[in-house]
Structures are given as C-alpha cells and as structure tokens.
Design a protein around this motif. Structure first.
Motif, PDB file in Angstrom:
ATOM      1  N   LEU A 133     -41.139  -1.666 -17.194  1.00  0.00           N
ATOM      2  CA  LEU A 133     -40.793  -3.057 -16.909  1.00  0.00           C
ATOM      3  C   LEU A 133     -41.031  -3.386 -15.440  1.00  0.00           C
ATOM      4  CD1 LEU A 133     -37.393  -2.823 -18.762  1.00  0.00           C
ATOM      5  CD2 LEU A 133     -39.380  -4.083 -19.588  1.00  0.00           C
ATOM      6  N   GLY A 134     -41.525  -4.586 -15.160  1.00  0.00           N
ATOM      7  CA  GLY A 134     -41.654  -5.075 -13.795  1.00  0.00           C
ATOM      8  C   GLY A 134     -42.926  -4.639 -13.101  1.00  0.00           C
ATOM      9  N   ASP A 135     -43.827  -5.574 -12.875  1.00  0.00           N
ATOM     10  CA  ASP A 135     -45.085  -5.311 -12.163  1.00  0.00           C
ATOM     11  C   ASP A 135     -45.816  -4.090 -12.717  1.00  0.00           C
ATOM     12  OD1 ASP A 135     -44.666  -7.494 -10.407  1.00  0.00           O
ATOM     13  OD2 ASP A 135     -43.341  -6.249  -9.193  1.00  0.00           O
ATOM     14  N   VAL A 136     -46.047  -4.093 -14.013  1.00  0.00           N
ATOM     15  CA  VAL A 136     -46.684  -2.957 -14.686  1.00  0.00           C
ATOM     16  C   VAL A 136     -48.183  -2.969 -14.423  1.00  0.00           C
ATOM     17  CG1 VAL A 136     -47.153  -1.897 -16.922  1.00  0.00           C
ATOM     18  CG2 VAL A 136     -44.926  -2.938 -16.480  1.00  0.00           C
ATOM     19  N   ARG A 137     -48.707  -1.780 -14.137  1.00  0.00           N
ATOM     20  CA  ARG A 137     -50.151  -1.592 -13.966  1.00  0.00           C
ATOM     21  C   ARG A 137     -50.547  -0.329 -14.712  1.00  0.00           C
ATOM     22  NH1 ARG A 137     -54.346  -2.989 -10.549  1.00  0.00           N
ATOM     23  NH2 ARG A 137     -55.843  -1.342 -10.147  1.00  0.00           N
ATOM     24  N   LEU A 138     -51.477  -0.463 -15.654  1.00  0.00           N
ATOM     25  CA  LEU A 138     -51.962   0.658 -16.446  1.00  0.00           C
ATOM     26  C   LEU A 138     -53.410   0.911 -16.078  1.00  0.00           C
ATOM     27  CD1 LEU A 138     -51.670   2.682 -18.837  1.00  0.00           C
ATOM     28  CD2 LEU A 138     -52.435   0.822 -20.332  1.00  0.00           C
TER      29      LEU A 138
END
Length: 166
Positions: free
Chosen positions: A121-126
């Motif tokens: 959760l929150g500012d996710v970067r994959l």
C-alpha cells in the motif's frame, strides 16, 4: 474469528476485488514455496506476549524461500495456541518485496501468511526487468502467482522484446 481479524480479512478481500486493476503474472511467484521456513533479522526485537505480537525494528529483513521483504519495522502477529504459528506480518517504512525476477516497493505491506497474500500500500512501484507499474495498491497472490495493481490511476512502461534477427 475475532472482530479485528474479520475486519482485516474484509479489507484484504475488498482490495483484491478492486475494479479496474491491471493483472500481472510473475513466473517466480508460481514457484514460490509457501511451506518454507520464515527467517527474520532486525536490529531490535520486542515480544509483546499478551498481545501475541513481536515488533521487529531497524533494518528488518524477512525471507521465505525465494521471497524477501525488507522494511524499517515489521509487526508479526502469531497464535501461541498453535505452536507460535505466524498469521500476519505488517511491514512499514521503505518496504521492499523481492523475488528473483521482480521487485515491489511501497510505504506499507501486509503479508497474510495462511492465505499467502501480500498486499502493498502507498506509492507502489513494481519492476520486472525493464517493465514498471505504479499505483496505490498491489495485491500478490502467492498461491496462483498472480497479482493486481490498482487503487487509483495505474501507470507503467512495458519494453517490447527485441525482434532483432541478426
């Protein structure tokens, strides 16, 4: 099931069912061994026995098989009536979840161990290879190896495979 556990479960189910999320499938997640032992390391560990929790703080690292998690702090919820079985890990502060082929970063993560679901959760970067996706929520189902990202506008970049025949 107690009220807090039921509430968290309903939140996780709601997140997993979020409409309009992009579907991803990671090969390394399909081969994930959820029965592997969970290893921990931290600068400090505080056990809150009456609450059946342990708080790990400072350079926390958690690994299970090929899945690694790092964060500033991790709260471990366990059930002492079942040989200290871990039910949930809640990681906060510069959270990173890594498999051999993917890295996901977020502000917070919840790992539901019995269900084998990781929610970031929150500012996710994959990131996977040269491909990236960003959003507010990422749900990874370690049983199926699938994941979804959503919770607002999803952005990304996919790099086409080279078609060079030389």
């Amino acid at each position: 099931m107690n009220t807090a556990k039921a509430l968290l479960l309903s939140i996780l189910v709601g997140i997993a069912a979020f409409p309009g999320s992009a579907q991803l499938v990671g090969n390394s997640l399909r081969s994930y061994d959820r029965s592997a032992p969970i290893d921990f390391a931290a600068d400090r560990i505080e056990v809150l026995e009456t609450e059946q929790q342990a708080l790990f703080t400072g350079n926390v690292e958690v690994s299970q098989g090929t899945l690694d998690l790092s964060a500033a702090s991790v709260r471990v919820l366990y059930d002492s009536s079942r040989d200290l079985s871990v039910s949930r890990l809640i990681a906060e502060g510069s959270v990173s979840v890594r498999t051999p082929s993917e890295t996901a970063r977020a502000s917070r993560a919840i790992y539901d161990v019995p269900r084998s679901i990781v929610t970031l959760l929150g500012d996710v970067r994959l990131a996977r290879g040269g491909d990236t996706l960003t959003g507010d929520r990422l749900v990874i189902d370690l049983n199926s190896g699938s994941s979804s990202i959503g919770g607002g506008r999803v952005t990304g970049r996919f790099t086409p495979a080279s078609t060079d025949t030389d």
